[in-house]
Write a protein that holds these residues in place. Structure first.
Motif: not given
Length: 434
Positions: A187-189, A203-204, A223-225
Motif C-alpha cells: 500500500x505504501x509503495x 511520495x507514500x 489510518x492512511x497517511x
C-alpha cells in the motif's frame, strides 16, 4: 389439420424459449435475498466480530486549499467482508461462483472517514460482488475533501502529510473489526495509478492500525497517511528567480553615494518594482493564518530594509538642503546689514563735517572711511567662509555617519540574502531526497 399444426408449433416454441424465472442466476438471487434481513449483522454467532478489510489507492490530488486547510483527493476505495448469510453451493446453480447484488439490499458496514468535511461528486455504484463463500467486494472510486494541517513554511519546497482515518461510526471492535486487504508495504509503495501531471507528487501512503478508546467503547481504526510534495520548478522560474534579481538590483543601489538624489529615484523605482511584483505574485503564494511562508517573510524583511534605506537618504538630502540654504542666507544678511550701517554713519557724519571740518581734512577722512568699509566687508566674507567651513565639516560628519549606517544596512542585507539562499538550497536538498 392446420390448427393442430399451429398448436404443436407454439408448444415447441414455448418449450424452447427459456423463461427468466427458470435461470440459475435468477433462482440463486431469489434464494439468497428471499429471507435475507439487511438490518442484522450477518453472523450466526453474535459474539463473533465481522472483520472488514480495507484498501486505498490514491489516483490524483485535485486541490490543496491552504487557506481553508482542505485537501481534495480522488482515490480508489475497496471494502471486503464476509457475509455468512450469502453463501451457496455452486454445483447446484450451474457452477456460478460469483454474482452481483444491489448494495441497498444487503448489510453493509458503517465505515466513515473522520477527516471528511465536504460532499463531493463521486460515482454511485449500486452493486457489489458476492462469491459462493459469502465474501463481498465493494470497490468504488471516491472523491474526498478532508481536513488537513497544511504547512507552507518551506513553499515551494513543501511536503504535506494528510491523514484519512477509517472507523465504524457505531459498532465497537467487538462487532466490527478492521484489517488490511493488502500488505502495508504494498500500500505504501503503490503509485501505479497516480497521475503525475498535476502540481503534486505522491511520495507514500503509510497505514497503521490501532484501537481508539472512548467512553462509548473501543473502536477499531485504520489510518492512511498520504504524503505528497509540490513540484517547485514552475515557482522557481516565475517567483524565486525574479525575486533574486530584484534583490541584486537593490544591492546595487548601495554603491551610489548616500547624498546622491539619483539614489532616491533609483530606490523608489526598486520599491515600486517590489510592490508590483508582490501584487502580481500574491495569488501564487499560498496564504495561511497559522503559518507564513519563508519567501513571504524574506520579501517583507527586504522591503523593510529598502524603506529604511530610502527614508535615510530622504532625510539626509532634506537636512543638507536646509543647512546649505540657511548658511547661504546668513552672509548676504551680514553684508546687507554692514552696508546699511556704513551708509547711515556716512550720512550722519556728512553734515558735521561741513560745519566743523575743513576741506583739507575731508580729503584725508574719505580714504580712511573707505578702508574701514573694506575691512568690514573682509570680516564678513571671512565669517561667511568660516561658516561654510563649519557647514562642510558638519556635512562630512553626517556623511561619515550615514556611510557607516549604509555599510551596516548593506551587511545586514547580504546576511539576509545569504541566509535566505542557504535555507532555500537546504530545503531543495531535503525535498530532492524525499
Amino acid at each position: 389439420a392446420v390448427p393442430l399444426t399451429s398448436f404443436l408449433f407454439l408448444g415447441i416454441l414455448g418449450t424452447a424459449t427459456p423463461q427468466p424465472g427458470n435461470s440459475s442466476l435468477h433462482r440463486l438471487t431469489r434464494q439468497l435475498l428471499q429471507q435475507y434481513h439487511k438490518e442484522v449483522r450477518p453472523v450466526y454467532n453474535w459474539a463473533e466480530a465481522t472483520t472488514v478489510y480495507l484498501d486505498l489507492c490514491v489516483h490524483a490530488v485535485l486541490d490543496v486549499d491552504v487557506q481553508n486547510q482542505k485537501l481534495k483527493t480522488s482515490m480508489w476505495y475497496r471494502e471486503v467482508w464476509n457475509d455468512e448469510f450469502l453463501s451457496w453451493n455452486s454445483s447446484l446453480f450451474d457452477d456460478i461462483q460469483e454474482i452481483s447484488l444491489p448494495l441497498s439490499a444487503i448489510w453493509a458496514p458503517d465505515i466513515i472517514i473522520n477527516e471528511f468535511v465536504d460532499v463531493e461528486r463521486s460515482p454511485d455504484l449500486p452493486y457489489v460482488y458476492v462469491n459462493s463463500s459469502g465474501t463481498i467486494r465493494n470497490h468504488k472510486p471516491i472523491q474526498v475533501v478532508s481536513a488537513c494541517s497544511l504547512q507552507t513554511y518551506a513553499f515551494p519546497f513543501d511536503i504535506q502529510n494528510c491523514s484519512l482515518t477509517f472507523n465504524s461510526i457505531l459498532h465497537t471492535v467487538e462487532d466490527i473489526d478492521l484489517g488490511f486487504l493488502r500488505n502495508q508495504e504494498d500500500i505504501e509503495n503503490d503509485k501505479r495509478s497516480f497521475l503525475n501531471d498535476s502540481e503534486w507528487q505522491l511520495l507514500s501512503v503509510t497505514s497503521t492500525y490501532h484501537i481508539r478508546q472512548s467512553s462509548a467503547g473501543d473502536f477499531a481504526q485504520i489510518r492512511f497517511n498520504v504524503v505528497i510534495r509540490r513540484c517547485p520548478l514552475a515557482y522557481v522560474v516565475s517567483l524565486l528567480i525574479p525575486s533574486i534579481f530584484l534583490m541584486l538590483v537593490d544591492l546595487g543601489s548601495f554603491y551610489l553615494p548616500p547624498n546622491c538624489r539619483a539614489r532616491i529615484v533609483f530606490k523608489t523605482n526598486v520599491l515600486v518594482g517590489y510592490t508590483v511584483f508582490r501584487v502580481n505574485m500574491s495569488d501564487e503564494v499560498p496564504r495561511s493564518a497559522g503559518c507564513t511562508s519563508l519567501i513571504g517573510v524574506f520579501f517583507t524583511v527586504c522591503m523593510a530594509l529598502l524603506v529604511l534605506s530610502l527614508s535615510k537618504s530622504i532625510l539626509l538630502i532634506k537636512f543638507l538642503y536646509e543647512e546649505r540654504h540657511s548658511e547661504q542666507e546668513r552672509p548676504l544678511m551680514c553684508l546687507r546689514g554692514d552696508s546699511d550701517a556704513d551708509e547711515s554713519r556716512l550720512y550722519l557724519r556728512a553734515p558735521c563735517a561741513e560745519d566743523t571740518e575743513s576741506p583739507v581734512h575731508q580729503e584725508h577722512q574719505v580714504p580712511s572711511d573707505t578702508l574701514k568699509d573694506f575691512w568690514f566687508q573682509l570680516q564678513s566674507i571671512n565669517n561667511s567662509l568660516r561658516t561654510r567651513d563649519q557647514v562642510y565639516q558638519k556635512e562630512v560628519e553626517w556623511l561619515a555617519i550615514l556611510c557607516h549606517f549604509d555599510q551596516l544596512l548593506f551587511r545586514i542585507y547580504l546576511a539576509v540574502l545569504g541566509l535566505y539562499t542557504v535555507t532555500l538550497c537546504s530545503l531543495w536538498a531535503l525535498w530532492s531526497r524525499m
